[in-house]
Design a protein around this motif. Structure first.
Motif, mmCIF file in Angstrom:
data_model
loop_
_atom_site.group_PDB
_atom_site.id
_atom_site.type_symbol
_atom_site.label_atom_id
_atom_site.label_comp_id
_atom_site.label_asym_id
_atom_site.label_seq_id
_atom_site.Cartn_x
_atom_site.Cartn_y
_atom_site.Cartn_z
ATOM 1 N N HIS A 139 46.095 33.283 45.559
ATOM 2 C CA HIS A 139 46.498 32.863 44.214
ATOM 3 C C HIS A 139 45.279 32.477 43.390
ATOM 4 O O HIS A 139 45.132 32.877 42.216
ATOM 5 C CB HIS A 139 47.476 31.686 44.312
ATOM 6 N N TYR A 140 44.395 31.702 43.992
ATOM 7 C CA TYR A 140 43.169 31.278 43.307
ATOM 8 C C TYR A 140 42.315 32.473 42.900
ATOM 9 O O TYR A 140 41.892 32.591 41.739
ATOM 10 C CB TYR A 140 42.383 30.348 44.229
ATOM 11 N N LEU A 141 42.064 33.374 43.821
ATOM 12 C CA LEU A 141 41.177 34.506 43.545
ATOM 13 C C LEU A 141 41.780 35.451 42.521
ATOM 14 O O LEU A 141 41.062 35.998 41.668
ATOM 15 C CB LEU A 141 40.852 35.241 44.849
ATOM 16 N N ASP A 142 43.083 35.667 42.584
ATOM 17 C CA ASP A 142 43.736 36.502 41.572
ATOM 18 C C ASP A 142 43.540 35.906 40.176
ATOM 19 O O ASP A 142 43.302 36.635 39.200
ATOM 20 C CB ASP A 142 45.226 36.650 41.857
ATOM 21 N N PHE A 143 43.646 34.579 40.083
ATOM 22 C CA PHE A 143 43.508 33.913 38.782
ATOM 23 C C PHE A 143 42.071 33.971 38.273
ATOM 24 O O PHE A 143 41.825 34.382 37.135
ATOM 25 C CB PHE A 143 43.968 32.455 38.889
#
Length: 221
Positions: free
Chosen positions: A77-81
């Protein structure tokens, strides 16, 4: 090939601010999105979020590592954002593509980012077919450079002899562990990091222009 580099069989490259110039400000975009992620996650104001972001970066190697350790964030989730970036500033780099194509041996990406993002960057630069593999932050189980274990893990994963390997990075601190296990090191001094201190004997070569440096070493006797 420059005689000093004749033993090199493995050419390992960092991604951000290494394969493209720091002036593109891709890193600036990402930095702002990391701060925004912390604001959304923890409800902090911008100054407090920035302070925490930099604290995690300096203590853990990446903000992500700190957020996983202290707040249990989902790394996907963090990396996608944080990687949802505008990449129109990146252009096909014909000299770099040609230089990397001429290097003898294996070529790999070693990045604290993730492979989907790295793939997008490489496509923009014209380097989609230039590398054997992308060793990313998922592959290191979210332990980032410059932790020494991830350099050993890279070598084990791809059966690399460090003494036959060269590592190119824009962050000087990430070169020290590479040098410690026997790699030849190249610092891309493009303004993305302050120069290292006096004890910089872990840097074998310094360049302001990676493509020009690669062409120069291949033309040298």
């Amino acid at each position: 090939m420059l005689a000093r580099l004749a033993p090199i069989r493995n050419w390992i490259f960092d991604l951000d601010n290494t394969l493209y110039p720091a002036r593109t400000n891709i890193a600036g975009q990402m930095d702002a999105r990391i701060t925004q992620y912390i604001i959304d996650l923890l409800g902090l104001e911008w100054p407090e979020a920035r302070t925490l972001q930099k604290k995690f970066f300096h203590e853990k190697g990446t903000t992500l590592a700190g957020l996983i350790a202290h707040h249990g964030v989902d790394p996907h989730h963090y990396l996608d954002f944080v990687h949802d970036l505008e990449m129109d500033v990146l252009e096909h780099d014909a000299p770099l593509v040609a230089a990397i194509a001429q290097l003898p041996g294996r070529k790999l990406i070693f990045t604290n980012a993730d492979a989907p993002y790295a793939t997008r960057v490489l496509e923009r630069l014209g380097l989609s077919d230039s590398f054997e593999a992308i060793h990313d932050i998922h592959a290191t189980n979210y332990v980032p450079k410059p932790d020494p274990q991830v350099y050993r893990g890279l070598c084990e994963a791809y059966d690399l002899d460090p003494c036959e390997s060269l590592f190119v990075e824009d962050m000087a601190r990430n070169l020290a562990p590479a040098k410690a296990i026997g790699m030849t090191t190249v610092w891309v001094n493009n303004g993305s990091e302050q120069p290292p201190g006096p004890a910089n004997d872990f840097i074998d070569f310094t360049t302001h222009d990676l493509a020009a440096w690669l062409h120069a070493i291949m033309e040298a006797a």
